[in-house]
Design a protein around this motif. Structure first.
Motif, PDB file in Angstrom:
ATOM      1  N   GLU A 141       0.846  -0.679  -0.174  1.00 11.51           N
ATOM      2  CA  GLU A 141      -0.733  -0.057  -0.428  1.00 11.51           C
ATOM      3  C   GLU A 141       0.742   1.359  -0.340  1.00 11.51           C
ATOM      4  O   GLU A 141       1.863   1.592   0.940  1.00 11.51           O
ATOM      5  N   GLY A 142       0.647   2.217  -0.627  1.00  8.56           N
ATOM      6  CA  GLY A 142       1.147   3.898  -1.264  1.00  8.56           C
ATOM      7  C   GLY A 142       2.582   3.327  -1.571  1.00  8.56           C
ATOM      8  O   GLY A 142       3.171   4.607  -1.503  1.00  8.56           O
ATOM      9  N   TYR A 143       2.844   2.593  -2.181  1.00  8.15           N
ATOM     10  CA  TYR A 143       4.533   2.612  -2.997  1.00  8.15           C
ATOM     11  C   TYR A 143       4.325   2.753  -5.085  1.00  8.15           C
ATOM     12  O   TYR A 143       3.427   1.643  -5.593  1.00  8.15           O
ATOM     13  N   SER A 144       4.617   3.749  -5.393  1.00  3.11           N
ATOM     14  CA  SER A 144       3.944   3.591  -7.215  1.00  3.11           C
ATOM     15  C   SER A 144       4.816   2.510  -7.569  1.00  3.11           C
ATOM     16  O   SER A 144       3.934   2.206  -8.484  1.00  3.11           O
ATOM     17  N   ALA A 145       5.704   1.661  -6.855  1.00  3.81           N
ATOM     18  CA  ALA A 145       6.251   0.566  -7.524  1.00  3.81           C
ATOM     19  C   ALA A 145       5.320  -0.979  -7.480  1.00  3.81           C
ATOM     20  O   ALA A 145       5.789  -1.526  -8.310  1.00  3.81           O
ATOM     21  N   GLY A 146       4.085  -0.360  -6.834  1.00  7.41           N
ATOM     22  CA  GLY A 146       3.194  -1.452  -6.567  1.00  7.41           C
ATOM     23  C   GLY A 146       3.489  -2.287  -5.590  1.00  7.41           C
ATOM     24  O   GLY A 146       2.448  -3.077  -4.645  1.00  7.41           O
ATOM     25  N   LYS A 147       4.762  -2.671  -4.874  1.00  6.56           N
ATOM     26  CA  LYS A 147       5.413  -3.036  -3.864  1.00  6.56           C
ATOM     27  C   LYS A 147       6.482  -2.378  -3.242  1.00  6.56           C
ATOM     28  O   LYS A 147       7.149  -1.701  -3.714  1.00  6.56           O
ATOM     29  N   HIS A 148       6.475  -2.584  -1.682  1.00  2.40           N
ATOM     30  CA  HIS A 148       8.453  -2.732  -1.008  1.00  2.40           C
ATOM     31  C   HIS A 148       8.913  -3.949  -0.101  1.00  2.40           C
ATOM     32  O   HIS A 148       7.960  -4.090   0.698  1.00  2.40           O
ATOM     33  N   TYR A 149       9.536  -4.439  -1.004  1.00  6.27           N
ATOM     34  CA  TYR A 149      10.818  -5.139   0.166  1.00  6.27           C
ATOM     35  C   TYR A 149      11.212  -4.450   1.317  1.00  6.27           C
ATOM     36  O   TYR A 149      12.140  -3.403   1.445  1.00  6.27           O
ATOM     37  N   SER A 150      10.485  -5.121   2.830  1.00 11.73           N
ATOM     38  CA  SER A 150      11.305  -4.189   3.283  1.00 11.73           C
ATOM     39  C   SER A 150      11.992  -5.418   4.922  1.00 11.73           C
ATOM     40  O   SER A 150      11.259  -6.675   4.911  1.00 11.73           O
ATOM     41  N   LEU A 151      12.682  -5.354   4.966  1.00 12.72           N
ATOM     42  CA  LEU A 151      13.560  -6.211   5.432  1.00 12.72           C
ATOM     43  C   LEU A 151      14.088  -5.753   7.182  1.00 12.72           C
ATOM     44  O   LEU A 151      14.822  -5.954   8.115  1.00 12.72           O
ATOM     45  N   ALA A 152      12.993  -4.857   7.425  1.00 15.36           N
ATOM     46  CA  ALA A 152      12.603  -4.672   8.799  1.00 15.36           C
ATOM     47  C   ALA A 152      12.562  -5.635  10.344  1.00 15.36           C
ATOM     48  O   ALA A 152      11.731  -6.581   9.919  1.00 15.36           O
ATOM     49  N   GLY A 153      13.150  -6.317  10.856  1.00 13.75           N
ATOM     50  CA  GLY A 153      12.707  -8.115  11.826  1.00 13.75           C
ATOM     51  C   GLY A 153      13.650  -8.872  11.203  1.00 13.75           C
ATOM     52  O   GLY A 153      13.534  -9.593  11.922  1.00 13.75           O
ATOM     53  N   GLY A 154      14.035  -8.296   9.939  1.00 11.86           N
ATOM     54  CA  GLY A 154      15.261  -9.368   9.730  1.00 11.86           C
ATOM     55  C   GLY A 154      14.412  -9.761   8.379  1.00 11.86           C
ATOM     56  O   GLY A 154      13.667 -10.090   7.894  1.00 11.86           O
ATOM     57  N   ALA A 155      15.553 -10.836   7.781  1.00  8.65           N
ATOM     58  CA  ALA A 155      14.627 -11.559   6.014  1.00  8.65           C
ATOM     59  C   ALA A 155      15.971 -12.491   5.666  1.00  8.65           C
ATOM     60  O   ALA A 155      17.069 -12.707   6.451  1.00  8.65           O
ATOM     61  N   SER A 156      15.472 -12.938   4.946  1.00  9.27           N
ATOM     62  CA  SER A 156      15.764 -14.500   4.583  1.00  9.27           C
ATOM     63  C   SER A 156      15.671 -14.057   2.735  1.00  9.27           C
ATOM     64  O   SER A 156      14.997 -15.007   2.453  1.00  9.27           O
ATOM     65  N   LEU A 157      17.006 -14.100   2.603  1.00  5.86           N
ATOM     66  CA  LEU A 157      16.586 -13.800   0.250  1.00  5.86           C
ATOM     67  C   LEU A 157      17.234 -15.006  -0.082  1.00  5.86           C
ATOM     68  O   LEU A 157      18.529 -14.935   0.019  1.00  5.86           O
ATOM     69  N   ALA A 158      16.498 -15.346  -1.152  1.00  7.03           N
ATOM     70  CA  ALA A 158      16.902 -16.118  -2.342  1.00  7.03           C
ATOM     71  C   ALA A 158      16.730 -15.624  -3.338  1.00  7.03           C
ATOM     72  O   ALA A 158      15.713 -14.040  -3.423  1.00  7.03           O
TER      73      ALA A 158
END
Length: 211
Positions: A141-158
């Motif tokens: 919600e509210g992002y011009s690109a349609g979505k946003h990746y948030s790493l707040a609180g941690g993440a595990s990325l592939a």
């Protein structure tokens, strides 16, 4: 999770400016930042990255009352990194197409010329994150690109390796501040003395598989 592409430690890293240590931070004043901004834009960096046309050289001045001398990598310069010449040379040697640089005028307190510094931007953007195989907050919600990746609180990325190809550094279109590098660039940085304890020289590297 797709087990054939699960996050693997030691493959990809999040690279950023090391802001640990507290205190007032650096004492670099960006003297003509406002004059370099495109009309109506809060920062200089265009949404698609790179540098807009600049009618003058970025001017930086050191003021010890505001903080320490800059490290080899500093964030927060109107959307760009500030990099030293040694770091610039290393980054260009590993992935010359992944970065763009603009030289700065850097003046010390006594009016003498300081060491060479450059505004730096990671100019390659790849939609390479495997969302199904990753653990990451995806805000919509509210992002011009349609979505946003948030790493707040941690993440595990592939990541999709076929999308990355031979690239050693890239941004994602869904978080312009998130810069990913591969093991090749990470090892080159460490070999060059960047990102190592106890003196990181301003470079912070975190494993993207266990951020």
């Amino acid at each position: 999770m797709k087990m054939d592409n699960k996050p693997k430690a030691g493959e990809f890293y999040v690279i950023s400016s090391d802001v640990r240590g507290g205190g007032p931070g650096h004492g670099v004043v960006f003297e003509n930042e406002k004059g370099l901004r495109p009309a109506g834009q809060g920062i200089i960096r265009p949404r698609d990255g790179g540098f807009p046309p600049m009618g003058e050289t970025p001017r930086l001045r050191y003021d010890k009352r505001q903080g320490r001398m800059p490290g080899d990598l500093q964030g927060g310069f109107s959307g760009y990194w500030l990099t030293s010449e040694p770091l610039k040379q290393l980054l260009e040697s590993v992935d010359p197409d992944g970065f763009a640089f603009v030289p700065c005028e850097f003046v010390l307190e006594d009016g003498s010329q300081g060491p060479p510094y450059f505004l730096c931007d990671v100019v390659r953007t790849l939609d390479a994150l495997d969302e199904a195989a990753s653990t990451v907050k995806i805000l919509t919600e509210g992002y011009s690109a349609g979505k946003h990746y948030s790493l707040a609180g941690g993440a595990s990325l592939a990541f999709f390796k076929d999308v990355i190809g031979s690239a050693h550094v890239f941004r994602t279109p869904y978080n312009s501040r998130l810069v990913i590098c591969d093991r090749v660039l990470r090892d080159a940085l460490l070999d060059g003395g960047f990102g190592k304890a106890p003196n990181s020289r301003g470079v912070w590297l975190e494993d993207a598989a266990k951020y």
